[in-house]
Each structure stands twice: as structure tokens, then as C-alpha cells.
Motif scaffolding. Structure first.
Motif, PDB file in Angstrom:
ATOM      1  N   GLY A  43       0.780  -1.248   0.000  1.00  0.00           N
ATOM      2  CA  GLY A  43       0.000   0.000   0.000  1.00  0.00           C
ATOM      3  C   GLY A  43       0.804   1.287   0.000  1.00  0.00           C
ATOM      4  N   ASN A  53       0.456   1.524   8.274  1.00  0.00           N
ATOM      5  CA  ASN A  53       1.317   0.737   7.378  1.00  0.00           C
ATOM      6  C   ASN A  53       2.791   0.952   7.718  1.00  0.00           C
ATOM      7  OD1 ASN A  53      -0.498   1.348   4.202  1.00  0.00           O
ATOM      8  ND2 ASN A  53      -1.170   0.457   6.129  1.00  0.00           N
ATOM      9  N   GLN A  79      -8.596   4.257   2.652  1.00  0.00           N
ATOM     10  CA  GLN A  79      -9.318   4.023   3.908  1.00  0.00           C
ATOM     11  C   GLN A  79      -8.509   4.511   5.109  1.00  0.00           C
ATOM     12  OE1 GLN A  79     -10.134  -0.145   5.549  1.00  0.00           O
ATOM     13  NE2 GLN A  79     -12.178   0.670   5.196  1.00  0.00           N
ATOM     14  N   HIS A 185      -4.908   3.498   6.358  1.00  0.00           N
ATOM     15  CA  HIS A 185      -4.842   2.070   6.674  1.00  0.00           C
ATOM     16  C   HIS A 185      -4.772   1.199   5.427  1.00  0.00           C
ATOM     17  CE1 HIS A 185      -5.264  -1.405   9.148  1.00  0.00           C
ATOM     18  NE2 HIS A 185      -6.406  -1.786   8.584  1.00  0.00           N
ATOM     19  N   TYR A 186      -5.560   1.543   4.404  1.00  0.00           N
ATOM     20  CA  TYR A 186      -5.647   0.643   3.242  1.00  0.00           C
ATOM     21  C   TYR A 186      -5.971   1.459   1.995  1.00  0.00           C
ATOM     22  CZ  TYR A 186      -6.925  -3.242   0.250  1.00  0.00           C
ATOM     23  OH  TYR A 186      -6.959  -4.142  -0.777  1.00  0.00           O
ATOM     24  N   HIS A 187      -5.402   1.058   0.855  1.00  0.00           N
ATOM     25  CA  HIS A 187      -5.668   1.750  -0.409  1.00  0.00           C
ATOM     26  C   HIS A 187      -6.604   0.900  -1.261  1.00  0.00           C
ATOM     27  CE1 HIS A 187      -3.825   4.194  -3.971  1.00  0.00           C
ATOM     28  NE2 HIS A 187      -4.975   4.672  -3.562  1.00  0.00           N
ATOM     29  N   GLU A 209      -2.488  -5.411  -2.350  1.00  0.00           N
ATOM     30  CA  GLU A 209      -3.031  -4.069  -2.108  1.00  0.00           C
ATOM     31  C   GLU A 209      -2.676  -3.067  -3.212  1.00  0.00           C
ATOM     32  OE1 GLU A 209      -2.637  -2.818   1.956  1.00  0.00           O
ATOM     33  OE2 GLU A 209      -3.090  -0.729   1.461  1.00  0.00           O
ATOM     34  N   HIS A 216     -13.194  -3.940  -3.643  1.00  0.00           N
ATOM     35  CA  HIS A 216     -13.462  -3.221  -2.392  1.00  0.00           C
ATOM     36  C   HIS A 216     -14.274  -1.947  -2.602  1.00  0.00           C
ATOM     37  CE1 HIS A 216     -10.867  -5.982  -0.386  1.00  0.00           C
ATOM     38  NE2 HIS A 216      -9.817  -5.631  -1.095  1.00  0.00           N
ATOM     39  N   ARG A 220     -13.516  -0.330   1.605  1.00  0.00           N
ATOM     40  CA  ARG A 220     -13.318  -1.743   1.963  1.00  0.00           C
ATOM     41  C   ARG A 220     -13.955  -2.075   3.313  1.00  0.00           C
ATOM     42  NH1 ARG A 220      -9.185  -5.072   4.860  1.00  0.00           N
ATOM     43  NH2 ARG A 220      -8.394  -3.220   5.883  1.00  0.00           N
ATOM     44  N   SER A 225      -8.993  -7.889   2.920  1.00  0.00           N
ATOM     45  CA  SER A 225      -7.972  -7.603   1.920  1.00  0.00           C
ATOM     46  C   SER A 225      -7.046  -8.799   1.724  1.00  0.00           C
ATOM     47  CB  SER A 225      -7.166  -6.367   2.292  1.00  0.00           C
ATOM     48  OG  SER A 225      -6.476  -6.603   3.473  1.00  0.00           O
TER      49      SER A 225
END
Ligand SMILES: Cc1cc2nc3c(=O)[nH]c(=O)nc-3n(C[C@H](O)[C@H](O)[C@H](O)COP(=O)(O)OP(=O)(O)OC[C@H]3O[C@@H](n4cnc5c(N)ncnc54)[C@H](O)[C@@H]3O)c2cc1C
Length: 369
Positions: A43, A53, A79, A185-187, A209, A216, A220, A225
Motif C-alpha cells: 500500500g 502501514n 481508507q 490504513h488501506y488503499h 493491495e 473493495h 473496503r 484484503s
């Protein structure tokens, strides 16, 4: 052959087909001639000041693919986890949703339960809680997760790892509220792929990711994931195995001397592409990132990734899922993916004001494949 301690620096591409990888190894630069490359670099949280991350997750795979000409999709959807432990460490540690699930509540320094009147309160989806926490922080408050107020919860017994992590940071969740903040946190966005996991560049597949499969959407759900990475990684493996290797061409050597230091990009992206965005902030970020994106700059690769994210966020003139624009608070009637190439991002910042205020051009980008 496995090459350890090796970092991919450039994809070598000829006529929109991969011919090799330029890498940095502990013995110096190396070129791997190949016509099949799978990118699985994770990510982008390391491009922001606050993330769960690892600091090295700076979207290098996006930079590799973008410089090779690959199409990106939905880059604006990032996210934010609402309850990272607010400390000086990098990455920030997570205080999982399960703690709220057991009844812990969000309070500010005055003991005000500011989410009490939101639908779902503390158990609302991540994006809603992240926005409420961020708004409250911007209004000058500190925000805490109070596990002491959860009836019947023995936090040290039920969450020993989180308790130990908090105590390490100087907070005892048994006797004190836990200071928290939202963190990247998340892409959801990434390198655009078709149903076989192929990109727009022949011989290039991504998985994990770094990919945008579309699965997603804009937001998401928690804990899926790894499942997506395993399932879609399986499709990629099948497709790579079924793709015959043509005679390998000797790759032409690109200039691999591009910067990968995210330090100067982090404050720019954090300010403009955080939990809440607006056109003015995004345009300012585009102008600030543009001069960093030249190959000679120490931040070149992180800057092009940041620039693509900012341009995608500028183009999406609506609020949807994790992408919240204060100047476009409503959701558009039609849900659409966005796509973008590096050339689009590099051509437009200097025209940002003109280009993105115009409704004719600035509304929504074309449909992803
Ligand atoms: C704290 C935390 C908790 C999470 N919890 C969950 C969960 O409960 N359930 C869930 O489904 N998901 C969870 N996620 C999300 C999930 O962990 C990630 O989406 C997933 O690990 C990403 O896997 P990946 O293989 O794509 O990338 P990564 O696991 O990040 O691996 C990428 C690898 O590529 C290497 N790399 C990067 N650039 C280069 C380069 N240029 N050359 C060579 N190598 C390179 C990196 O060093 C790294 O080893 C969590 C994430 C975090 C941060």
C-alpha cells in the motif's frame, strides 16, 4: 532464482510490453531481462504522516507501473482507520474495532461522547467514525477510546495484545482512556486490472493491495484484503502460467536514478488528501507536488504517486465511501470508477484551477475497464 535484498527501481518497457526490471541490489544495480512481471509491493500509508502501514509502504509499485504507462484506477479511495493509538511511533498501532464492539466508547478530553447522536454511534462504519473523530480533532479536541466504560469488559484479559501495546506507549487501558486518531490504513485504488488480473501494459500483472480489482469499491470492509489478495493473486498466477514467454529482448537501460524519499511528500498529502478533502487544498497539493515529481528530485517516485492521488481526488467531484469532499458533500447519482495515467497527472497540475472548476471536464473521469 530468488534475489534477496533487491528493490525494483524501474520497469523496462518497449512498445507497451515489459522487457525487464532494473533493480538495486546490495552489489549495485542489476537488470533482469523478462517479459512477465508481477508487482506485489503493498500500500501507500507511508506517504502520509499518520499510518498503520510500515513506513516503507510508499506506493513504489504504483510508481513502477505508472512510469511504465499502466492505467491506475480509483486512486482517490483511501481508507482511514478511525482508532489508531495516537503516539509518536511510526507506524501507528491499531486499536481494533473489536474493542468498540465490546462496548468501549469515544470521548473527548471533557468526557463528551461526541458520537452518541450519529447513527450507529461508535459502531458505525470506519469512514463515518473516522470523519467524526477527525472533525472533532479539527475543532481542537483530543479524542480517546474509553474501554473502562464497557460494562463487564476485562480489557486486559479480552485484549492482551492491545493492552500490552498501550502500556508500552505509556497508557494503561484498564485505568485510563486510550488516545486515538484516524490513520491511513488501506488503499482501495491501485493499478487497474481486468478479470484475469492483467494491466494495460503487456506482461505486467499486479496483486495484493497495489491492485485495484474494484472488489473493495470505495470503502473496503474490515478483514477482507488478505482474502482478496489470495484469491486474485491466484487468478494472476494462473494467467502468468498460461502466458507463453516470447523470446526475450535485451532491455534498453532506463535511468534508474529516481528518488524514493517520502519525507517531503508526507505533509503535503496529509494536509490535502486526508479524511476530509476540498478542491482548494487538493489544487495547492498538486502545485506543491509537481516540482518534486521530476526524476532528479529525492522525492520523485513518492511525488508522482501523491500527484496521481491528488489529481484523482480533484476529479471526483462527489463524496463517496472513503472519499469525502467538503465542497462536494453529496454522492453522485451514478457510481463510477475513475482511471488515470501518469501523463494525465503530470500534464494537468499547472492547469488545475481552470481544468477542475469547469463542470464539463471536471465532473467525473471515464469508466474503468
Ligand atoms: C496493522 C494492519 C492490520 C491489518 N489487518 C488486516 C486484517 O485483519 N485482515 C485483512 O484482510 N487485512 C488486514 N490488513 C491489510 C493487509 O494486511 C494488507 O492489505 C496486506 O498485507 C497487503 O499485502 P501485500 O502482499 O499486497 O503487500 P505487503 O504485505 O505490504 O508486502 C509488500 C512487500 O513488497 C516489498 N516491496 C515494496 N516495494 C518494493 C520494491 N520496489 N522492490 C521490491 N520489493 C518491494 C515490501 O518490502 C513488502 O515486503 C491490515 C493492515 C495493517 C497495516
Amino acid at each position: 532464482m530468488v534475489s534477496e535484498a533487491t528493490t525494483a527501481r524501474r520497469l523496462i518497457v518497449d512498445d507497451n510490453a515489459v522487457t525487464g526490471v532494473l533493480a538495486a541490489t546490495d552489489r549495485g544495480p542489476a537488470v533482469f531481462a523478462t517479459d512477465r512481471v508481477v508487482i506485489a509491493t503493498g500500500g501507500i500509508g507511508g506517504l502520509f504522516l499518520h499510518s498503520t502501514n510500515p513506513a516503507g509502504s510508499v506506493g513504489q509499485g504504483l510508481a513502477l507501473a505508472a512510469r511504465a504507462g499502466a492505467v491506475m484506477a480509483d486512486l482517490e479511495f483511501i481508507q482511514f482507520h478511525p482508532t489508531a493509538l495516537d503516539s509518536k511511533s511510526y507506524p501507528l498501532k491499531l486499536v481494533s474495532e473489536a474493542v468498540r464492539g465490546e462496548g468501549a466508547i469515544l470521548l473527548d478530553e471533557n468526557g463528551d461522547r461526541f458520537m452518541a447522536n450519529e447513527p450507529g454511534a461508535e459502531l458505525a462504519p470506519r469512514d463515518i467514525v473516522a470523519r467524526a473523530v477527525w472533525r472533532h480533532m479539527r475543532a481542537g479536541h483530543r479524542v480517546f477510546l474509553d474501554a473502562r466504560r464497557a460494562k463487564g469488559l476485562d480489557v486486559a484479559r479480552r485484549f492482551p495484545t492491545i493492552t500490552a501495546m498501550c502500556r508500552e506507549a505509556g497508557v494503561d487501558p484498564v485505568t485510563q482512556p486510550i488516545p486515538i486518531r484516524p490513520a491511513v490504513h488501506y488503499h482501495m485504488g491501485g493499478i487497474s486490472v481486468d478479470t484475469r488480473g492483467r494491466t494495460s501494459v503487456a506482461g505486467l500483472w499486479p496483486c495484493g493491495e497495489v491492485t485495484c480489482t474494484g472488489l473493495h469499491g470505495a470503502n473496503r470492509l474490515a478483514s477482507n484484503s488478505l482474502l482478496e489478495a489470495a484469491v486474485c493473486g491466484g487468478f494472476v498466477a494462473q494467467d502468468v502460467a498460461a502466458t507463453a514467454s516470447t523470446r526475450r529482448r535485451k532491455p534498453a537501460l532506463p535511468d534508474g536514478n529516481v528518488g524514493s524519499d517520502p519525507t517531503s511528500v508526507r505533509p503535503i498529502l496529509s494536509r490535502a488528501a486526508g479524511v476530509l478533502r476540498d478542491g482548494e487544498g487538493l489544487r495547492a497539493a498538486a502545485r506543491a507536488l509537481y516540482p518534486l515529481a521530476v526524476p532528479q528530485h529525492a522525492a520523485s517516485d513518492p511525488a508522482i504517486v501523491g500527484l496521481m492521488i491528488v489529481m484523482a481526488a480533484l476529479r471526483r467531484q462527489e463524496s463517496r465511501g472513503a472519499h469525502a469532499r467538503t465542497d462536494f458533500p453529496d454522492r453522485a447519482h451514478l457510481a463510477r470508477h475513475s482511471t488515470l495515467c501518469l501523463t494525465d497527472a503530470l500534464e494537468t497540475p499547472h492547469m488545475a484551477d481552470r481544468t477542475f472548476v469547469s463542470p464539463a471536464r471536471g465532473r467525473l473521469p471515464k469508466q474503468a475497464a
